[in-house]
Design a protein around this motif. Sequence first.
Motif, short mmCIF file in Angstrom:
data_model
loop_
_atom_site.label_atom_id
_atom_site.label_comp_id
_atom_site.label_asym_id
_atom_site.label_seq_id
_atom_site.Cartn_x
_atom_site.Cartn_y
_atom_site.Cartn_z
N SER A 14 -9.06 1.07 -35.08
CA SER A 14 -7.95 0.98 -36.01
C SER A 14 -8.21 -0.17 -36.97
O SER A 14 -9.01 -1.07 -36.71
CB SER A 14 -6.63 0.76 -35.26
N ALA A 15 -7.52 -0.14 -38.09
CA ALA A 15 -7.67 -1.20 -39.10
C ALA A 15 -7.27 -2.55 -38.51
O ALA A 15 -7.88 -3.57 -38.82
CB ALA A 15 -6.83 -0.88 -40.32
N THR A 16 -6.28 -2.55 -37.62
CA THR A 16 -5.85 -3.79 -36.99
C THR A 16 -6.96 -4.39 -36.13
O THR A 16 -7.22 -5.59 -36.19
CB THR A 16 -4.59 -3.53 -36.13
N ASP A 17 -7.62 -3.54 -35.34
CA ASP A 17 -8.71 -4.03 -34.50
C ASP A 17 -9.87 -4.58 -35.33
O ASP A 17 -10.43 -5.62 -35.02
CB ASP A 17 -9.22 -2.91 -33.58
N VAL A 18 -10.21 -3.86 -36.38
CA VAL A 18 -11.32 -4.30 -37.24
C VAL A 18 -10.97 -5.62 -37.90
O VAL A 18 -11.78 -6.57 -37.90
CB VAL A 18 -11.64 -3.22 -38.30
N MET A 19 -9.76 -5.74 -38.45
CA MET A 19 -9.37 -6.99 -39.10
C MET A 19 -9.30 -8.14 -38.11
O MET A 19 -9.67 -9.27 -38.43
CB MET A 19 -8.02 -6.84 -39.81
N GLN A 20 -8.84 -7.87 -36.90
CA GLN A 20 -8.77 -8.92 -35.89
C GLN A 20 -10.18 -9.43 -35.55
O GLN A 20 -10.41 -10.63 -35.48
CB GLN A 20 -8.08 -8.41 -34.64
N GLU A 21 -11.12 -8.52 -35.39
CA GLU A 21 -12.50 -8.93 -35.12
C GLU A 21 -13.08 -9.72 -36.29
O GLU A 21 -13.78 -10.71 -36.10
CB GLU A 21 -13.36 -7.70 -34.82
N ILE A 22 -12.79 -9.30 -37.50
CA ILE A 22 -13.29 -10.00 -38.69
C ILE A 22 -12.71 -11.41 -38.75
O ILE A 22 -13.43 -12.39 -39.01
CB ILE A 22 -12.94 -9.20 -39.96
N LEU A 23 -11.41 -11.54 -38.51
CA LEU A 23 -10.78 -12.86 -38.60
C LEU A 23 -11.26 -13.79 -37.49
O LEU A 23 -11.48 -14.99 -37.73
CB LEU A 23 -9.26 -12.72 -38.56
N VAL A 24 -11.43 -13.28 -36.28
CA VAL A 24 -11.94 -14.13 -35.19
C VAL A 24 -13.34 -14.62 -35.53
O VAL A 24 -13.66 -15.81 -35.36
CB VAL A 24 -11.90 -13.36 -33.86
N ALA A 25 -14.18 -13.73 -36.04
CA ALA A 25 -15.53 -14.14 -36.42
C ALA A 25 -15.50 -15.18 -37.53
O ALA A 25 -16.27 -16.16 -37.51
CB ALA A 25 -16.34 -12.92 -36.86
N GLN A 47 -17.44 -18.07 -47.70
CA GLN A 47 -17.97 -17.06 -48.63
C GLN A 47 -18.79 -16.01 -47.87
O GLN A 47 -18.65 -14.81 -48.13
CB GLN A 47 -18.84 -17.74 -49.70
N THR A 48 -19.59 -16.45 -46.93
CA THR A 48 -20.38 -15.51 -46.13
C THR A 48 -19.48 -14.62 -45.29
O THR A 48 -19.71 -13.41 -45.18
CB THR A 48 -21.35 -16.29 -45.22
N ARG A 82 -18.25 -4.97 -43.52
CA ARG A 82 -17.82 -4.37 -42.26
C ARG A 82 -16.73 -3.33 -42.48
O ARG A 82 -16.74 -2.25 -41.88
CB ARG A 82 -17.32 -5.47 -41.33
N LEU A 83 -15.77 -3.63 -43.34
CA LEU A 83 -14.71 -2.65 -43.63
C LEU A 83 -15.30 -1.38 -44.23
O LEU A 83 -14.90 -0.27 -43.86
CB LEU A 83 -13.67 -3.26 -44.57
#
Length: 136
Positions: free
Chosen positions: A4-15, A60-61, A69-70
């Motif tokens: 889901s978009a929520t899972d993807v965004m959560q992984e992106i923000l944690v990283a 920036q990276t 990723r999105l």
Amino acid sequence: MNKSATDVMQEILVAAVLDGIGALRAASRGVPNTLLRDLNAIHANTTFADLPPELQSALQTSVRAAFTRLLKEGYSVSPAGSAPPRPASPPRRDQRPGGPGSPRGPRPGGGQPPRGPRTGPGGGRPGGGRGPRPKS
């Protein structure tokens, strides 16, 4: 299985947060007081230019990686103004002209309310029906 978009965004923000912490540690060059000073300098009104250069490049990276990723996950990323307009939904049956409860044909006067003298609670007197002003 698609995420889901929520899972993807959560992984992106944690990283991104972990990369940012690593960049702050690198900016302090192993000196704890410098790390604490840099952490204390970050607050709600901090701008991007106020951050240490190591953290700026890490952010920036992270942003570039997030967009990549999105796109890889199949989500569309585009500027706000470039999205195609959504098709208008057809009017419901009871909202169509000539449907139940609506008069057949155009209103007399071209759809405008009738013009003429208005009479209100005061019988059409100026001032909305209030009596004369008391003299002081």
